[in-house]
Scaffold this active site. Structure first.
Site, PDB file in Angstrom:
ATOM      1  N   LEU A   1       0.817  -1.201   0.000  1.00 55.81           N
ATOM      2  CA  LEU A   1       0.000   0.000   0.000  1.00 55.81           C
ATOM      3  C   LEU A   1       0.857   1.259   0.000  1.00 55.81           C
ATOM      4  O   LEU A   1       1.852   1.328   0.723  1.00 55.81           O
ATOM      5  CB  LEU A   1      -0.908   0.022   1.240  1.00 55.81           C
ATOM      6  N   HIS A   2       0.473   2.226  -0.823  1.00 53.92           N
ATOM      7  CA  HIS A   2       1.177   3.499  -0.871  1.00 53.92           C
ATOM      8  C   HIS A   2       0.213   4.589  -1.325  1.00 53.92           C
ATOM      9  O   HIS A   2      -0.609   4.387  -2.200  1.00 53.92           O
ATOM     10  CB  HIS A   2       2.414   3.439  -1.774  1.00 53.92           C
ATOM     11  N   LEU A   3       0.328   5.733  -0.670  1.00 50.54           N
ATOM     12  CA  LEU A   3      -0.495   6.890  -0.990  1.00 50.54           C
ATOM     13  C   LEU A   3       0.366   7.893  -1.751  1.00 50.54           C
ATOM     14  O   LEU A   3       1.398   8.342  -1.250  1.00 50.54           O
ATOM     15  CB  LEU A   3      -1.046   7.523   0.294  1.00 50.54           C
TER      16      LEU A   3
END
Length: 153
Positions: A107-109
């Site tokens: 997960l990465h924003l």
């Protein structure tokens, strides 16, 4: 005695970055997250905020960590606006699942500084749906029912 595999050996680039086993141009790190420059930026100043603990997508992310990812991204957006990058706007972008364009399965924003004429547009994505109010109400009911099942209400 067998040693544990390193993050690099396990094959997750973002875990390797979080463990300081791979290079990154880091702008923030704490016990929970690391934020660094995207290796393939959409615009100058494009950042990624990544939890240190491996989470493939939102389903794997606890609420506290998720809140911290958002808080750090929010702070970095404010920082970008005060930097020499001087973006005219900011987009946050998160892809959860292959069908949602996720290509790195940690997960990465994305924190995307935006500039007039920068060439990146959500308008290039597929169009929107026209939904009748009754269908929207039915959709809302289903989501509320699913939330109640998750919380046991």
């Amino acid at each position: 005695m067998t040693r544990a595999a390193t993050a690099t050996e396990q094959g997750c680039t973002f875990c390797a970055i979080a463990a300081h086993e791979a290079e990154a141009s880091t702008v923030h790190e704490d016990e929970t997250v690391v934020a660094f420059m995207d290796l393939h930026p959409v615009t100058p100043g494009h950042l990624l905020v990544v939890p240190r603990h491996h989470a493939v997508g939102l389903e794997d992310l606890d609420e506290t960590t998720g809140g911290h990812v958002w808080a750090v991204a929010h702070d970095l957006a404010r920082t970008l606006r005060r930097s020499t990058f001087r973006p005219e706007g900011i987009n946050f972008f998160l892809c959860d699942g292959e069908v949602a364009f996720q290509t790195v399965f940690h997960l990465h924003l994305h924190v995307l500084p935006r500039y007039t004429g920068d060439g990146w547009s959500v308008e290039n994505l597929p169009g929107t749906l026209d939904r009748d109010r009754r269908l929207l109400d039915s959709d809302a009911h289903e989501i509320k029912a699913a939330a109640a099942r998750l919380t046991g209400d």
